[in-house]
Motif scaffolding. Structure first.
Motif, short mmCIF file in Angstrom:
data_model
loop_
_atom_site.label_atom_id
_atom_site.label_comp_id
_atom_site.label_asym_id
_atom_site.label_seq_id
_atom_site.Cartn_x
_atom_site.Cartn_y
_atom_site.Cartn_z
N GLY A 141 -17.02 32.49 7.33
CA GLY A 141 -17.29 32.22 5.93
C GLY A 141 -17.36 33.50 5.13
O GLY A 141 -16.61 34.45 5.37
N ASN A 142 -18.28 33.55 4.20
CA ASN A 142 -18.34 34.65 3.24
C ASN A 142 -19.10 35.87 3.74
O ASN A 142 -19.02 36.95 3.15
CB ASN A 142 -19.00 34.17 1.95
N GLN A 143 -19.87 35.73 4.80
CA GLN A 143 -20.79 36.80 5.18
C GLN A 143 -20.06 38.07 5.62
O GLN A 143 -19.04 38.01 6.30
CB GLN A 143 -21.70 36.34 6.31
N ASP A 144 -20.63 39.22 5.23
CA ASP A 144 -20.16 40.48 5.80
C ASP A 144 -20.35 40.41 7.31
O ASP A 144 -21.39 39.96 7.80
CB ASP A 144 -20.95 41.65 5.21
N SER A 146 -21.13 40.09 1.00
CA SER A 146 -21.12 38.70 1.45
C SER A 146 -20.65 37.73 0.37
O SER A 146 -21.14 36.59 0.26
CB SER A 146 -22.51 38.29 1.97
N GLN A 147 -19.70 38.16 -0.45
CA GLN A 147 -19.04 37.29 -1.41
C GLN A 147 -17.54 37.54 -1.35
O GLN A 147 -17.10 38.63 -0.98
CB GLN A 147 -19.57 37.51 -2.82
N LEU A 148 -16.77 36.52 -1.75
CA LEU A 148 -15.32 36.59 -1.72
C LEU A 148 -14.76 36.42 -3.12
O LEU A 148 -15.33 35.70 -3.95
CB LEU A 148 -14.74 35.50 -0.81
N HIS A 199 -18.38 30.78 -1.32
CA HIS A 199 -17.48 29.84 -0.66
C HIS A 199 -16.44 30.60 0.16
O HIS A 199 -16.21 31.80 -0.03
CB HIS A 199 -16.77 28.97 -1.69
N THR A 200 -15.77 29.85 1.03
CA THR A 200 -14.67 30.40 1.82
C THR A 200 -13.37 30.28 1.04
O THR A 200 -13.08 29.23 0.46
CB THR A 200 -14.54 29.64 3.15
N ILE A 201 -12.58 31.36 1.02
CA ILE A 201 -11.25 31.38 0.43
C ILE A 201 -10.29 31.91 1.49
O ILE A 201 -10.61 32.83 2.23
CB ILE A 201 -11.19 32.28 -0.83
N GLU A 202 -9.09 31.32 1.54
CA GLU A 202 -8.16 31.69 2.60
C GLU A 202 -6.72 31.39 2.18
O GLU A 202 -6.46 30.54 1.34
CB GLU A 202 -8.51 30.91 3.88
N ALA A 203 -5.77 32.10 2.77
CA ALA A 203 -4.33 31.81 2.79
C ALA A 203 -3.69 31.71 1.40
O ALA A 203 -3.08 30.69 1.07
CB ALA A 203 -4.07 30.53 3.59
#
Length: 945
Positions: A115-118, A468-470, A491-495
């Motif tokens: 997820g977002n965590q470092d 810890s943020q995206l 939140h999770t961001i991907e692809a």
């Protein structure tokens, strides 16, 4: 069969499994300079150059130790944490024997994993929770075991009483409750469970506990989080401390953890799982009922029998997709999909990331390689495949690149780079030579993940991570300027992919991963594009812009879907942070104290050099085996860098007038060659040829040995290749020779050598494969005395691995040769593998051939009262041949057998993988020892460790 011997073998195997499963002995690069931070809760041992990260880890674990113990217990102890930066595989563990932890500091290439965590923040919280679990497991019988036999028995008793799903589920709760993110607030974390619930699949607790070769079963992290959140909701946040304490005490010898659950919750393990599954299924269904779904059309259909994944669909030509495929039966492949037909283009080798990209005709991905001598230094290298020429080539060597992608003109490759000093950069490389053209960095050391080129090739779109943020960003390649395309989020961001003036990506904004889009201008306006029941990932837009391709997750793996792409996505999606969403409220557990990172101190602890060959060498275990016939004591010591070990063992054989044996072994792996010093003393009994007959001779033996070995291992493509040349010199002192208690010869002292090598190159296996489907192995050894009396032994063996008829079938052909004359005054230990069903015959020389054909029969997925769980039943058909020779007598004897083995691949006590085999050997030649025996039935056990 000696039941005591089996028991102690399994006991030691289980201890060894938990001590060694996560470690690599001597894995550090030669010459690594180490430093150490000493703090009240932990010693942080780290490579010189990453002190800021080490200080951060120290502050996190010390803060948790002082402030966040209420749901685990108050027992204290200092842990040694080793930070590893040379490996590209993200991981971490806490282990006993010795009590230590290792953090593998390179972050995962995908944001979906954590997820977002470092990475280091999340790892510190998660792994330190394991530290507290370990310390607080030392109670009652577990504590008694640690007193009697040290950390080895402590580890065994702890793992027998406390299931792994508790340990990992509790740690995921900690990383979630003590932050604003964590896996408990990531929809990807419940992906598999929601996929099963969506189609009404309800697996038993035992199947969830032990896994399956046949079905997709969520792992113990997800099982533990599901059950422990339910437990806390039933009886409060702190109930887990009491449950673990009672289980570790073995309050209820049989099923101690399940009984602790029953006493404190009113539910045993099985019933707590049923309740948790029921409650979560209902919550997931209620969320779906309130969601308007958008229909999708399948490009690849869900398989019925074998879990199969199609990932990252990429458009090459009109109606032609390129995708990455793998399954339980097949390792990664690059495939072309067109008009319902599938074509394999090439294979993808060892890797730690499912990503691949396509731009123009160039497919790019990363594969693993490693330092052949040092297992903790590995690399991710860029591979390219040209769809026009059908040529595959390796672009970089011994690099640390992630998420590579070709530029629109195919002349450049962009990739994420993470240095061993944990500096995060984007590199732009020449696509022909691999030469570095551009280096993009940020003042705050943003960690970038995933890349996409804009269509004109001037900029890159990537996901930045900081504190810890995206956020989705656009980076000008030449000017290095950054435009934020989305706001920072937990939140999770991907692809991300770019089409015209938009960026499409998957994100967890709606508590279900879906496809979203925003514009390249930086308006930060987000629109939702898909709405699926489980999850949608990895978007791709057709050449005409009318179709959106993506992957959907199902209970049988990832499939490729499509839907029409609406041109007007004007409605703006309002993003709420995960900790604001009702469905994740259970993850907050405010009693734990809330997120620690806003109140974390920045204390600077003292730093010292950490050096010395025997630095940190500690006695951690003492194995006392109170056997009525052969009591023994063993002492084990390791250093915290895990490159020096010392083992001492002594035993007394009460059945043989109190005869004793002793051995000591010192192993040093810090230098390029491994150095091993050994000494052993004990009684021997060997067969010798005397007066035209074979008799047994007894004597005492004291051996002093030194071995120099160079263990090497390479990864290349799908093959793992190992080579270990070695030389051993042994001074042997032999005394008290006798035959039938009559002195047979004078004492003797001589020097012997053992020179040999082992070699293997084996293709990696898919999950269901019963054996390697391609490979070769070789072992050579020449053992001889150096005092001129011509005592010598030569051993050679080789094996060839071939594919069978079915995808999971495997053929092994093994040949071997051994020569050692019976007239030799000294006989070396005989470890030759003779034909199955026969007794080991006395011989001067033996040649053998064995053929094995292995195949799976079925997958029971059934357990027996928590004692054993049947995962797979397989068969092995074999034919063995050997010819022994007695050179003095000029006789040859043939031994042939054929038969079958029925092998049960089980998990015992929910922790120990164990294969039990039933073997029936038909003897095609007479056994000189048992001439009337025509067949032999036997049982064998393999731990697979």
């Amino acid at each position: 069969m000696n039941c005591k011997r089996i028991y102690f073998t399994l006991l030691l195997s289980t201890i060894g499994f938990y001590i060694q499963a996560q470690t690599e002995f001597g894995g550090h690069i030669t010459g690594q300079q180490w430093q150490v931070i000493s703090s009240p809760s932990a010693n942080i041992i780290f490579p010189k150059g990453i002190e800021p990260q080490a200080q951060r880890v120290a502050n996190v674990v010390n803060f948790i130790d002082l402030n966040n113990r209420r749901s685990i217990g108050d027992k204290k102890g200092r842990i040694n944490i080793v930070l590893q930066t040379q490996t590209v595989n993200p991981n971490g563990y806490v282990g006993l024997a010795p009590f230590r932890s290792e953090f593998f500091c390179t972050p995962p290439a995908s944001n979906l994993l954590l997820g977002n965590q470092d990475w280091l923040d999340g790892l510190s919280v998660h792994e330190y929770r394991h530290v507290l679990q370990t310390l607080n497991s030392r109670r009652g019988i577990t504590k008694l075991g640690s007193i009697l036999q040290g950390q080895g028995l402590w580890a065994l008793l702890s793992n027998l009483s406390i299931p792994n799903w508790y340990s990992e589920g509790d740690a995921v709760i900690a990383e979630t409750a003590l932050s604003k993110g964590g896996r408990g607030r990531a929809s990807f974390f419940t992906l598999e469970q929601r996929a099963l619930a969506n189609v009404g699949v309800n697996y038993s607790y035992q199947k969830n506990r032990n896994g399956s070769y046949r079905s997709l079963v969520p792992d113990h992290y997800r099982l533990g989080y599901l059950m422990l959140t339910q437990a806390r909701q039933l009886k409060g946040n702190d109930i887990t401390a009491k449950i673990q304490a009672e289980a570790a005490r073995y309050k209820g010898i049989v099923y101690p953890f399940s009984r602790a659950l029953k006493r404190n919750l009113g539910y045993n393990s099985t019933n707590l799982y049923k309740l948790s599954w029921k409650e979560n299924k209902q919550a997931w269904q209620e969320r779906l009922d309130a969601t308007t779904l958008i229909p999708t059309q399948a490009i690849t259909k869900k398989t019925k029998r074998t879990v199969t994944d199609y990932r990252y669909p990429r458009v090459w030509k009109n109606d032609v997709l390129i995708a990455r495929k793998s399954s339980y039966q097949q390792t990664d492949q690059l495939v072309q999909l067109e008009n319902g037909k599938e074509k394999v283009l090439t294979t993808i080798g060892y890797n730690n990331d499912d990503f691949f990209s396509l731009n123009g005709n160039i497919v790019a991905w990363a594969e693993l390689s490693r330092n052949p001598r040092r297992g903790y230094q590995d690399f991710t290298n860029i591979y390219l495949f040209d769809l026009q020429s059908q040529q595959k080539r390796q672009l970089t060597h011994k690099t640390r690149y992630f998420s590579p992608i070709a530029s629109p003109d195919g002349r450049k490759i962009a990739a994420i780079y993470v240095s061993p000093m944990l500096k995060n950069e984007i590199h732009v490389l020449d696509a022909v030579s691999g030469k570095l053209l551009e280096n993009i960095t940020t003042p705050d050391n943003y960690f970038f993940s995933r890349l996409a080129w804009t269509e004109n090739g001037d900029a890159l779109v990537s996901i930045a991570k900081h504190q810890s943020q995206l956020a989705l960003t656009k980076i000008n390649v030449k000017e290095k300027g950054i435009i934020f395309l989305t706001s920072w989020t937990h939140h999770t961001i991907e692809a991300p992919v770019v089409f015209n003036d938009k960026v499409y990506f998957n994100a967890s904004f709606s508590t279900i991963d879906n496809i979203y889009c925003t514009d390249l201008a930086g308006s930060k306006k987000i629109s939702k594009v898909t709405s699926v029941p489980v999850a949608a990932f990895e978007p791709e837009v057709s050449k005409d812009g009318k179709t959106l391709y993506f992957t959907e997750f199902t209970n049988m793996g990832y499939v490729i879907s499509k839907q029409p792409l609406e041109v007007n996505n004007s409605s703006e999606f309002v993003v709420k942070e995960p900790f604001e969403l009702p469905i994740f409220k259970a993850s907050n557990f405010p009693e734990e104290g809330g997120s620690i990172f806003e109140k974390l101190p920045t204390q600077s602890y003292g730093v010292k050099s950490y050096r010395g060959l025997f630095k940190g060498l500690k006695l951690h275990s003492w194995n006392i085996v109170p056997s009525p016939s052969t009591p023994s004591v063993g002492l084990q010591m390791n250093n915290f860098l895990n490159d020096v070990s010392l083992n001492l063992e002594g035993s007394i054989n009460l059945n043989e007038e109190g005869s004793s044996s002793f051995n000591a072994l010192l192993k040093i792996a810090r230098f390029y060659p491994d150095l091993t010093l050994m000494t052993t003393y004990g009684q021997r009994s060997t067969a010798v040829f005397q007066n035209n007959q074979v008799v047994n001779q007894q004597f005492n033996e004291l051996d002093l040995s030194v071995q120099v070995a160079i263990p090497l291992r390479w990864l290349k493509g799908n093959f793992s290749t190992s080579l270990m040349p070695y030389v051993t010199l042994t001074q042997r002192n032999l005394t008290n020779f006798n035959i039938d208690n009559v002195a047979s010869r004078p004492d003797n002292s001589f020097l012997s050598s053992n020179v040999g090598l082992t070699f293997s190159t084996v293709r990696r296996r898919a999950y269901q494969n019963v054996g390697p489907r391609l490979g070769f192995a070789l072992q050579l050894a020449s053992i001889s005395t150096l005092n001129g009396d011509d005592n010598a032994k030569t051993v050679a063996s080789s094996a060839v691995y071939l594919p069978g008829i079915g995808k999971n079938h495997a053929i092994q052909v093994r040949g071997a040769f051994q020569k050692e004359l019976l007239r030799n005054s000294y006989q070396f230990s005989d470890t030759f593998v003779y034909p199955r069903g026969y007794n080991a015959p006395a011989n001067d020389q033996v040649t053998s051939l064995a053929v094995n054909y292995g195949l799976p029969l079925f997958y029971p997925d059934a357990g027996l009262f928590g004692i054993t769980y049947f995962k797979r039943v397989r068969a092995n058909l074999f034919y063995d041949y050997a010819m022994t020779e007695r050179l003095a007598a000029k006789t040859k004897t043939t031994y042939r057998s054929a038969g079958a083995e029925l092998i049960f691949d089980n998990t015992f006590l929910n922790i120990l993988p164990l294969s039990i085999g039933l073997r029936n050997s038909f003897l095609l030649d007479k056994d000189p020892v048992n001439p009337n025996q025509s067949f032999h039935f036997g049982i064998f056990v393999s731990t697979g460790l």
